[in-house]
Write a protein that holds these residues in place. Structure first.
Motif, PDB file in Angstrom:
ATOM      1  N   ALA A   9       0.829  -1.213   0.000  1.00  0.00           N
ATOM      2  CA  ALA A   9       0.000   0.000   0.000  1.00  0.00           C
ATOM      3  C   ALA A   9       0.862   1.261   0.000  1.00  0.00           C
ATOM      4  CB  ALA A   9      -0.930  -0.007   1.208  1.00  0.00           C
ATOM      5  N   VAL A  10       1.884   1.265   0.838  1.00  0.00           N
ATOM      6  CA  VAL A  10       2.768   2.440   0.918  1.00  0.00           C
ATOM      7  C   VAL A  10       3.505   2.651  -0.398  1.00  0.00           C
ATOM      8  CG1 VAL A  10       4.860   3.350   2.013  1.00  0.00           C
ATOM      9  CG2 VAL A  10       3.055   2.333   3.417  1.00  0.00           C
ATOM     10  N   TYR A  11       4.088   1.589  -0.945  1.00  0.00           N
ATOM     11  CA  TYR A  11       4.874   1.703  -2.182  1.00  0.00           C
ATOM     12  C   TYR A  11       4.008   2.143  -3.358  1.00  0.00           C
ATOM     13  CZ  TYR A  11       8.197   0.503  -5.860  1.00  0.00           C
ATOM     14  OH  TYR A  11       9.044   0.550  -6.951  1.00  0.00           O
ATOM     15  N   LEU A  12       2.831   1.528  -3.496  1.00  0.00           N
ATOM     16  CA  LEU A  12       1.940   1.901  -4.592  1.00  0.00           C
ATOM     17  C   LEU A  12       1.434   3.325  -4.422  1.00  0.00           C
ATOM     18  CD1 LEU A  12      -0.224  -1.265  -5.389  1.00  0.00           C
ATOM     19  CD2 LEU A  12       1.563  -0.199  -6.775  1.00  0.00           C
ATOM     20  N   ASN A  13       1.111   3.700  -3.199  1.00  0.00           N
ATOM     21  CA  ASN A  13       0.608   5.048  -2.949  1.00  0.00           C
ATOM     22  C   ASN A  13       1.644   6.099  -3.347  1.00  0.00           C
ATOM     23  OD1 ASN A  13      -1.397   6.937  -1.823  1.00  0.00           O
ATOM     24  ND2 ASN A  13       0.146   7.289  -0.238  1.00  0.00           N
ATOM     25  N   ILE A  14       2.881   5.884  -2.909  1.00  0.00           N
ATOM     26  CA  ILE A  14       3.946   6.830  -3.263  1.00  0.00           C
ATOM     27  C   ILE A  14       4.175   6.839  -4.775  1.00  0.00           C
ATOM     28  CG2 ILE A  14       6.388   7.407  -2.979  1.00  0.00           C
ATOM     29  CD1 ILE A  14       6.307   6.054  -0.250  1.00  0.00           C
ATOM     30  N   SER A  15       4.183   5.653  -5.367  1.00  0.00           N
ATOM     31  CA  SER A  15       4.478   5.540  -6.798  1.00  0.00           C
ATOM     32  C   SER A  15       3.381   6.168  -7.653  1.00  0.00           C
ATOM     33  CB  SER A  15       4.659   4.069  -7.179  1.00  0.00           C
ATOM     34  OG  SER A  15       5.712   3.491  -6.458  1.00  0.00           O
ATOM     35  N   VAL A  16       2.133   5.944  -7.278  1.00  0.00           N
ATOM     36  CA  VAL A  16       1.019   6.497  -8.047  1.00  0.00           C
ATOM     37  C   VAL A  16       0.937   8.008  -7.888  1.00  0.00           C
ATOM     38  CG1 VAL A  16      -1.499   6.531  -8.296  1.00  0.00           C
ATOM     39  CG2 VAL A  16      -0.307   4.352  -8.005  1.00  0.00           C
ATOM     40  N   ARG A  17       1.061   8.488  -6.645  1.00  0.00           N
ATOM     41  CA  ARG A  17       0.967   9.931  -6.400  1.00  0.00           C
ATOM     42  C   ARG A  17       2.109  10.702  -7.063  1.00  0.00           C
ATOM     43  NH1 ARG A  17      -2.512  11.897  -2.667  1.00  0.00           N
ATOM     44  NH2 ARG A  17      -3.735  10.382  -1.472  1.00  0.00           N
ATOM     45  N   SER A  18       3.275  10.086  -7.136  1.00  0.00           N
ATOM     46  CA  SER A  18       4.413  10.751  -7.779  1.00  0.00           C
ATOM     47  C   SER A  18       4.335  10.686  -9.297  1.00  0.00           C
ATOM     48  CB  SER A  18       5.720  10.099  -7.317  1.00  0.00           C
ATOM     49  OG  SER A  18       5.799   8.770  -7.804  1.00  0.00           O
ATOM     50  N   GLY A  19       3.479   9.793  -9.815  1.00  0.00           N
ATOM     51  CA  GLY A  19       3.364   9.618 -11.256  1.00  0.00           C
ATOM     52  C   GLY A  19       4.279   8.548 -11.805  1.00  0.00           C
ATOM     53  N   LEU A  20       5.153   7.974 -10.956  1.00  0.00           N
ATOM     54  CA  LEU A  20       6.113   6.976 -11.430  1.00  0.00           C
ATOM     55  C   LEU A  20       5.413   5.726 -11.943  1.00  0.00           C
ATOM     56  CD1 LEU A  20       9.089   6.109 -11.707  1.00  0.00           C
ATOM     57  CD2 LEU A  20       8.928   5.162  -9.400  1.00  0.00           C
ATOM     58  N   ALA A  21       4.436   5.213 -11.195  1.00  0.00           N
ATOM     59  CA  ALA A  21       3.740   3.992 -11.607  1.00  0.00           C
ATOM     60  C   ALA A  21       3.037   4.191 -12.944  1.00  0.00           C
ATOM     61  CB  ALA A  21       2.726   3.578 -10.533  1.00  0.00           C
ATOM     62  N   GLY A  22       2.419   5.354 -13.127  1.00  0.00           N
ATOM     63  CA  GLY A  22       1.732   5.628 -14.388  1.00  0.00           C
ATOM     64  C   GLY A  22       2.694   5.710 -15.553  1.00  0.00           C
ATOM     65  N   GLN A  23       3.867   6.312 -15.341  1.00  0.00           N
ATOM     66  CA  GLN A  23       4.850   6.439 -16.421  1.00  0.00           C
ATOM     67  C   GLN A  23       5.427   5.089 -16.821  1.00  0.00           C
ATOM     68  OE1 GLN A  23       7.794   9.451 -15.379  1.00  0.00           O
ATOM     69  NE2 GLN A  23       6.201  10.692 -14.436  1.00  0.00           N
ATOM     70  N   ILE A  24       5.555   4.170 -15.855  1.00  0.00           N
ATOM     71  CA  ILE A  24       6.149   2.866 -16.146  1.00  0.00           C
ATOM     72  C   ILE A  24       5.110   1.858 -16.632  1.00  0.00           C
ATOM     73  CG2 ILE A  24       7.355   0.890 -15.139  1.00  0.00           C
ATOM     74  CD1 ILE A  24       8.808   2.821 -13.307  1.00  0.00           C
ATOM     75  N   LEU A  25       3.956   1.806 -15.982  1.00  0.00           N
ATOM     76  CA  LEU A  25       2.958   0.785 -16.283  1.00  0.00           C
ATOM     77  C   LEU A  25       1.607   1.346 -16.724  1.00  0.00           C
ATOM     78  CD1 LEU A  25       3.548  -1.593 -13.228  1.00  0.00           C
ATOM     79  CD2 LEU A  25       4.402  -1.913 -15.548  1.00  0.00           C
ATOM     80  N   GLY A  26       1.477   2.665 -16.745  1.00  0.00           N
ATOM     81  CA  GLY A  26       0.168   3.271 -16.977  1.00  0.00           C
ATOM     82  C   GLY A  26      -0.432   2.988 -18.329  1.00  0.00           C
ATOM     83  N   HIS A  27       0.396   2.745 -19.363  1.00  0.00           N
ATOM     84  CA  HIS A  27      -0.157   2.459 -20.681  1.00  0.00           C
ATOM     85  C   HIS A  27      -0.800   1.082 -20.724  1.00  0.00           C
ATOM     86  CE1 HIS A  27       3.940   1.076 -20.382  1.00  0.00           C
ATOM     87  NE2 HIS A  27       3.811   0.313 -21.439  1.00  0.00           N
ATOM     88  N   ARG A  28      -0.567   0.287 -19.677  1.00  0.00           N
ATOM     89  CA  ARG A  28      -1.238  -1.019 -19.597  1.00  0.00           C
ATOM     90  C   ARG A  28      -2.352  -0.982 -18.553  1.00  0.00           C
ATOM     91  NH1 ARG A  28      -3.055  -5.016 -22.488  1.00  0.00           N
ATOM     92  NH2 ARG A  28      -3.403  -6.874 -21.251  1.00  0.00           N
ATOM     93  N   PHE A  29      -2.109  -0.235 -17.489  1.00  0.00           N
ATOM     94  CA  PHE A  29      -3.094  -0.106 -16.406  1.00  0.00           C
ATOM     95  C   PHE A  29      -3.442   1.375 -16.261  1.00  0.00           C
ATOM     96  CE2 PHE A  29      -0.374  -3.767 -15.399  1.00  0.00           C
ATOM     97  CZ  PHE A  29      -1.322  -4.768 -15.360  1.00  0.00           C
ATOM     98  N   ASP A  30      -4.517   1.781 -16.915  1.00  0.00           N
ATOM     99  CA  ASP A  30      -4.878   3.199 -16.980  1.00  0.00           C
ATOM    100  C   ASP A  30      -5.081   3.826 -15.599  1.00  0.00           C
ATOM    101  OD1 ASP A  30      -4.728   3.202 -19.712  1.00  0.00           O
ATOM    102  OD2 ASP A  30      -6.851   2.771 -20.013  1.00  0.00           O
ATOM    103  N   PHE A  31      -5.564   3.025 -14.644  1.00  0.00           N
ATOM    104  CA  PHE A  31      -5.850   3.594 -13.325  1.00  0.00           C
ATOM    105  C   PHE A  31      -4.590   4.062 -12.605  1.00  0.00           C
ATOM    106  CE2 PHE A  31      -4.923  -0.822 -12.411  1.00  0.00           C
ATOM    107  CZ  PHE A  31      -4.225  -0.774 -11.220  1.00  0.00           C
ATOM    108  N   LEU A  32      -3.400   3.630 -13.081  1.00  0.00           N
ATOM    109  CA  LEU A  32      -2.157   4.053 -12.449  1.00  0.00           C
ATOM    110  C   LEU A  32      -1.708   5.436 -12.903  1.00  0.00           C
ATOM    111  CD1 LEU A  32      -0.079   0.745 -12.575  1.00  0.00           C
ATOM    112  CD2 LEU A  32      -1.237   1.725 -10.602  1.00  0.00           C
TER     113      LEU A  32
END
Length: 538
Positions: free
Chosen positions: A512-535
Motif C-alpha cells: 500500500a505504501v509503495y503503490l501510494n507513493i508511486s502512483v501519487r508521484s506519477g512513477l507507476a503511471g509512467q512505467i505501467l500506466g499504458h497497460r493499467f490506466d488507473f495508475l
C-alpha cells in the motif's frame, strides 16, 4: 511487436511464471512438513544436476527457436520456421535420451562427491543415487516440450507457454505431495523413497505440459498453415546451414540459461565439504544447504519470475527492431524493460530482506527459523542481480551479441568457483551467498558495458529512475520494519500463525505504501500506466 504487445506478452508470461513460482513455493510448505530440511536437501541433490543436464539437452534451442522463427517470420518466410520445428523435434528427442542416460549413470559419482559415505547422520549415498535416477526420466520429455514452446513464442504467441507451464507445475506438485504423504504417513516408507518419487514428479508434470501444447497445436494448426501458405518468400535454407545459424544463437543462450544451475552446481560440490571442514556436522550443514538452495531460493525467485518472463518476451521484439534498424523502438524497449524490472524487483527483494524472520517462520515453520531467516535476509538482495542479469543477457541475445553474455557469465562463474570454498571457510553459509552475489555483479557489469556499446544505449535515465525507486523502496522498508518490530513486541513469534499474521499485515502495508507513493508521484503511471490506466496520475 508494439510496446503494448510487449507489455501484454510480458504480463501473460509473468502471470503464468509468477503463478508457477507461487505454486512451486506453496507446495514447499507442506512438502517441508512431510520430509523436513533433510528431505529438502536430498531433493536438491537430485534436482541440481538434472537442471544442468536439461540445459545441455536442450542446448538453448527453445529460446533460439523463438529468435530464429521471429526473424524469418519478419522477413515473410514462415516455411523455414516450420521446417526447423519438424527437424528440431527429432534432435530434441535424441539429445533428451542421451542426457537421460548420462544423468542415470552419473548418479553414483555425484552422490559420492556430495556426501560422506561413512557419515552416520544426514542423507545416505544410496538415497541420493535413487533420487537422481528418478528425476533423470523427465529428460525424455522436457526438451521436446521446450522446443514447441519456443516455436509458439517465435510467433509471438505466449498463451500456450503460459498455460502449459501452469498445468505442468500443478500436476507435478499434486504428484509430489500425494506420493510423499502416502509413502511416509500412510505406508510408513523411508524418506529416501518418498523424495525419489517427489523428483519423479518432474516427468509426470512434463507429460501434462506437453499434452497442453499438443492441444494448442491442434487448435491453431489451420492458422499456422495459412501463414505458411501465404508466405511471400521461401529462402529454402539447407538443414546444415539452418542448424549452423540456430546453434550460433543456441549455444550462448544455453550457457547463459545455465547461470543459476551452474552456480548451484558449484555449491552442490563445494558447500558441504567446506562447511564440514570448519567443524560443522553433516546434519547441520544439510540444514543450511536446504535453506540456501531450496527454501530461501524459492522465495527470492518470486521477484525474479518477472525478469524470466521479460527475457522470454523481449528477445523476438528486440530481434525484430534490430533487424529492421528501428533504433528508437529498440531504445524504448530497453528502457521499458529496465524500468519494469527495477520497479517490481527492488521493493520485492527489500521486503523479503526486512521480513525474513516472519516470512521464513510462516512458510517453513519455526523449527529451523533461526538458520533459515538468517540465510534469507542475506540472500534476498541477490534476487535483483538475478533479474538484471537475465534481462541484460536477453537484450544481448536480441542484438546478436550473445557472446558477451557468455563472457560475463564465465567471469562471474570464475569468481564463484575460485572463491566459494574460501569464503565459506571465512563466513560459513554467508560465504556462499557472497560468492554468488559478487559473481553476478561481475557478470552484470560486463553485460551493461556491452549493451551500452553495441545498442548505443545511455543508462542515465534508467539510473535516475533506479535512484527514485530506491528512495520509494526505502520509505516502504521503514514502514514495514517498524510494523514488523512493533508487532513482534506485542505478538512474539511462538507459532507459525503468529508469523503469518505479522507477515500478512506487514506485506499489505508495504504494498500500500509503495503503490501510494508511486502512483501519487506519477512513477507507476509512467512505467505501467499504458497497460493499467488507473495508475496514471490524474
Amino acid at each position: 511487436m508494439s510496446e503494448q504487445q510487449l507489455i501484454r506478452g510480458t504480463m501473460i508470461l509473468t502471470a503464468s511464471i509468477f503463478l508457477s513460482k507461487m505454486l512451486g513455493l506453496i507446495y514447499v510448505f507442506p512438502f517441508t512438513a512431510i520430509v523436513g530440511h533433510k528431505g529438502l536437501a536430498l531433493y536438491q541433490y537430485g534436482y541440481t544436476p538434472y537442471t544442468v543436464l536439461l540445459s545441455l539437452a536442450t542446448l538453448g534451442v527453445p529460446l533460439a527457436v523463438s529468435k530464429f522463427v521471429s526473424k524469418y517470420n519478419a522477413l515473410g518466410d514462415y516455411r523455414t520456421g516450420q521446417r526447423l520445428l519438424k527437424s528440431g523435434l527429432v534432435v530434441m528427442t535424441i539429445t533428451g535420451f542421451i542426457a537421460f542416460l548420462v544423468l542415470f549413470f552419473l548418479a553414483g559419482p555425484i552422490a559420492h562427491q556430495v556426501l560422506d559415505p561413512e557419515s552416520l547422520e544426514g542423507n545416505t549415498v544410496a538415497d541420493t543415487i535413487f533420487t537422481i535416477r528418478m528425476v533423470s526420466v523427465a529428460l525424455l520429455v522436457v526438451p521436446v516440450m521446450a522446443l514447441i514452446r519456443g516455436y509458439f513464442q517465435g510467433h509471438q504467441s505466449m498463451g500456450p507457454t503460459a498455460v502449459s507451464q501452469v498445468v505442468e507445475q500443478l500436476i507435478r506438485i499434486i504428484f509430489i505431495l500425494l506420493f510423499t504423504y502416502l509413502i511416509i504417513n500412510v505406508f510408513g516408507g523411508e524418506l529416501g523413497i518418498a523424495v525419489g518419487f517427489a523428483t519423479f514428479g518432474a516427468f509426470v508434470g512434463a507429460v501434462a505440459g506437453l499434452a497442453v501444447l499438443l492441444f494448442y497445436w491442434k487448435r491453431r494448426w489451420h492458422g499456422l498453415q495459412k501463414q505458411i501458405d501465404e508466405s511471400t518468400v521461401d529462402y529454402q535454407i539447407p538443414l546444415p546451414k539452418m542448424y549452423k545459424e540456430l546453434f550460433a544463437y543456441a549455444l550462448p543462450i544455453s550457457f547463459v540459461g545455465l547461470s543459476i544451475p551452474l552456480y548451484q552446481t558449484v555449491d552442490l560440490i563445494t558447500f558441504n565439504p567446506a562447511m564440514m571442514a570448519t567443524g560443522i556436522s553433516q546434519a547441520v550443514t544439510e540444514t543450511y544447504y536446504a535453506s540456501f538452495t531450496q527454501a530461501s531460493h524459492k522465495l527470492i525467485l518470486i521477484p525474479v519470475a518477472l525478469a524470466t518472463a521479460m527475457s522470454l518476451t523481449i528477445i523476438p521484439t528486440v530481434t525484430n527492431a534490430y533487424i529492421n534498424e528501428e533504433k528508437d523502438r529498440l531504445q524504448r524497449t530497453i528502457t521499458q524493460t529496465f524500468q519494469i524490472i527495477l520497479f517490481l524487483t527492488v521493493p520485492a527483494a527489500t521486503g523479503l530482506m526486512v521480513l525474513a524472520e516472519p516470512a521464513y517462520g510462516a512458510l517453513f515453520g519455526l523449527e529451523e527459523v533461526a538458520v533459515g531467516s538468517d540465510v534469507l535476509r542475506f540472500y534476498a538482495p541477490v534476487a535483483i542481480a538475478f533479474s538484471i542479469f537475465a534481462v541484460t543477457s536477453a537484450l544481448l541475445q536480441g542484438i546478436n551479441k550473445q557472446k558477451y553474455a557468455v563472457i560475463a557469465l564465465l567471469a562471474g562463474l570464475a569468481f564463484k568457483v575460485s572463491g566459494n570454498s574460501l569464503l565459506i571457510s571465512w563466513f560459513a553459509a554467508h560465504g556462499a551467498i557472497i560468492a554468488t552475489g559478487t559473481g553476478y555483479l561481475i557478470a552484470i557489469a560486463v553485460n551493461l558495458w556491452a549493451v551500452h556499446k553495441f545498442a548505443e544505449y545511455n543508462f542515465t535515465f534508467v539510473l535516475k529512475r533506479f535512484l527514485l525507486i530506491c528512495i520509494f523502496t526505502a520509505g516502504m522498508a521503514a514502514v514495514v520494519a517498524f510494523l514488523n518490530y512493533g508487532f513482534q513486541q506485542i505478538i512474539p513469534v511462538n507459532s507459525r500463525w503468529d508469523a503469518l499474521l505479522i507477515l500478512t499485515v506487514s506485506v499489505v502495508a508495504g504494498i500500500a505504501v509503495y503503490l501510494n507513493i508511486s502512483v501519487r508521484s506519477g512513477l507507476a503511471g509512467q512505467i505501467l500506466g499504458h497497460r493499467f490506466d488507473f495508475l496514471n496520475k490524474k
